[in-house]
Write a protein that holds these residues in place. Structure first.
Motif, PDB file in Angstrom:
ATOM      1  N   ASN A   1       6.136   7.864  -0.006  1.00  0.00           N
ATOM      2  CA  ASN A   1       5.487   8.945   0.354  1.00  0.00           C
ATOM      3  C   ASN A   1       5.347   9.125   1.960  1.00  0.00           C
ATOM      4  OD1 ASN A   1       5.851  10.000  -2.227  1.00  0.00           O
ATOM      5  ND2 ASN A   1       3.612   9.273  -2.707  1.00  0.00           N
ATOM      6  N   SER A   2       5.127   8.103   2.638  1.00  0.00           N
ATOM      7  CA  SER A   2       4.935   8.384   3.873  1.00  0.00           C
ATOM      8  C   SER A   2       5.974   8.868   4.838  1.00  0.00           C
ATOM      9  CB  SER A   2       4.543   6.909   4.692  1.00  0.00           C
ATOM     10  OG  SER A   2       5.440   5.944   4.538  1.00  0.00           O
TER      11      SER A   2
ATOM     12  N   LYS B   1       8.221   7.162  -3.353  1.00  0.00           N
ATOM     13  CA  LYS B   1       8.382   8.698  -3.809  1.00  0.00           C
ATOM     14  C   LYS B   1       9.603   8.640  -4.623  1.00  0.00           C
ATOM     15  CE  LYS B   1       9.704  12.966  -1.339  1.00  0.00           C
ATOM     16  NZ  LYS B   1       9.720  13.549  -0.059  1.00  0.00           N
TER      17      LYS B   1
ATOM     18  N   ARG C   1       0.755  -1.219   0.057  1.00  0.00           N
ATOM     19  CA  ARG C   1      -0.014  -0.015   0.194  1.00  0.00           C
ATOM     20  C   ARG C   1       0.963   1.450  -0.059  1.00  0.00           C
ATOM     21  NH1 ARG C   1      -2.706  -3.721   2.552  1.00  0.00           N
ATOM     22  NH2 ARG C   1      -2.680  -3.648   4.651  1.00  0.00           N
ATOM     23  N   GLU C   2       2.063   1.154   0.089  1.00  0.00           N
ATOM     24  CA  GLU C   2       3.009   2.223   0.134  1.00  0.00           C
ATOM     25  C   GLU C   2       3.177   2.870  -1.258  1.00  0.00           C
ATOM     26  OE1 GLU C   2       4.471   4.089   2.616  1.00  0.00           O
ATOM     27  OE2 GLU C   2       4.369   2.994   4.429  1.00  0.00           O
ATOM     28  N   LYS C   3       3.310   4.173  -1.499  1.00  0.00           N
ATOM     29  CA  LYS C   3       3.415   4.835  -2.586  1.00  0.00           C
ATOM     30  C   LYS C   3       5.185   5.171  -2.586  1.00  0.00           C
ATOM     31  CE  LYS C   3      -0.642   5.031  -4.406  1.00  0.00           C
ATOM     32  NZ  LYS C   3      -1.158   3.737  -4.818  1.00  0.00           N
TER      33      LYS C   3
ATOM     34  N   LYS D   1       8.371   5.763   9.525  1.00  0.00           N
ATOM     35  CA  LYS D   1       8.090   7.358  10.117  1.00  0.00           C
ATOM     36  C   LYS D   1       6.563   7.082  10.854  1.00  0.00           C
ATOM     37  CE  LYS D   1       7.885  11.874   9.438  1.00  0.00           C
ATOM     38  NZ  LYS D   1       8.768  12.813   9.609  1.00  0.00           N
ATOM     39  N   ASN D   2       5.722   6.353  10.121  1.00  0.00           N
ATOM     40  CA  ASN D   2       4.188   6.196  10.539  1.00  0.00           C
ATOM     41  C   ASN D   2       3.935   4.653  10.493  1.00  0.00           C
ATOM     42  OD1 ASN D   2       3.474   8.883  10.720  1.00  0.00           O
ATOM     43  ND2 ASN D   2       3.706   8.711   8.639  1.00  0.00           N
TER      44      ASN D   2
ATOM     45  N   SER E   1       8.637   6.677   5.391  1.00  0.00           N
ATOM     46  CA  SER E   1       9.554   5.491   5.572  1.00  0.00           C
ATOM     47  C   SER E   1      10.429   5.085   4.382  1.00  0.00           C
ATOM     48  CB  SER E   1       8.551   4.299   5.945  1.00  0.00           C
ATOM     49  OG  SER E   1       7.395   4.597   7.111  1.00  0.00           O
TER      50      SER E   1
END
Length: 144
Positions: A65-66, A47, A43-45, A85-86, A68
């Motif tokens: 983008n989060s 960057k 689910r991570e985009k 990070k989150n 991480s």
């Protein structure tokens, strides 16, 4: 002497420029690194992806983008560090022995960072506790 000094400054500058991380496409990562990202961070985009040439090996870092990130060794494509990070490091990315130990001994604490070391693994929990494990995933020590 001035020519030598000028040569040295030019060489150092050229080395510094070539040693800077370079942006690369996701497809340039080793196949197992790409599969690791797709499996553990679906689910991570993404960057950006950077390649950093360190001494005699390459290191890739995938930034999300989060905020991480995941780093990989260029030769093997194996992960070397995961920083969240989150949220927390996905359980599927943590070796089984380590996952079991932290789940039992630190119930409810999120794993925010895990990295490989020359002796094994090191991880950081949300409460700031650092935990070391050997190469087999056996507990070594914890500190806060």
């Amino acid at each position: 002497m001035k020519k030598f000094l000028l040569f040295f400054v030019c060489a150092a500058t050229a080395f510094g420029v070539s040693a800077a991380p370079q942006k690369v496409e996701f497809g340039k990562l080793p196949n197992n690194s790409q599969e690791f990202i797709q499996k553990n961070f679906p689910r991570e985009k993404i960057k950006s992806v950077e390649m950093d040439r360190e001494a005699s090996w390459d290191k890739y870092t995938v930034y999300f983008n989060s905020g991480s990130q995941v780093s990989f060794e260029g030769g093997s494509g194996d992960w070397s560090e995961i920083l969240m990070k989150n949220g927390e490091v996905p359980a599927t990315a943590i070796p089984a022995n380590i996952r079991t130990y932290t789940g039992n001994a630190y119930r409810g604490q999120q794993v925010k960072m895990i990295k490989t070391t020359k002796d094994g693994y090191e991880l950081k929990l949300a409460n700031g506790t650092m935990i070391s494990f050997d190469k087999d995933g056996n507990f070594v020590k914890a500190s806060k």
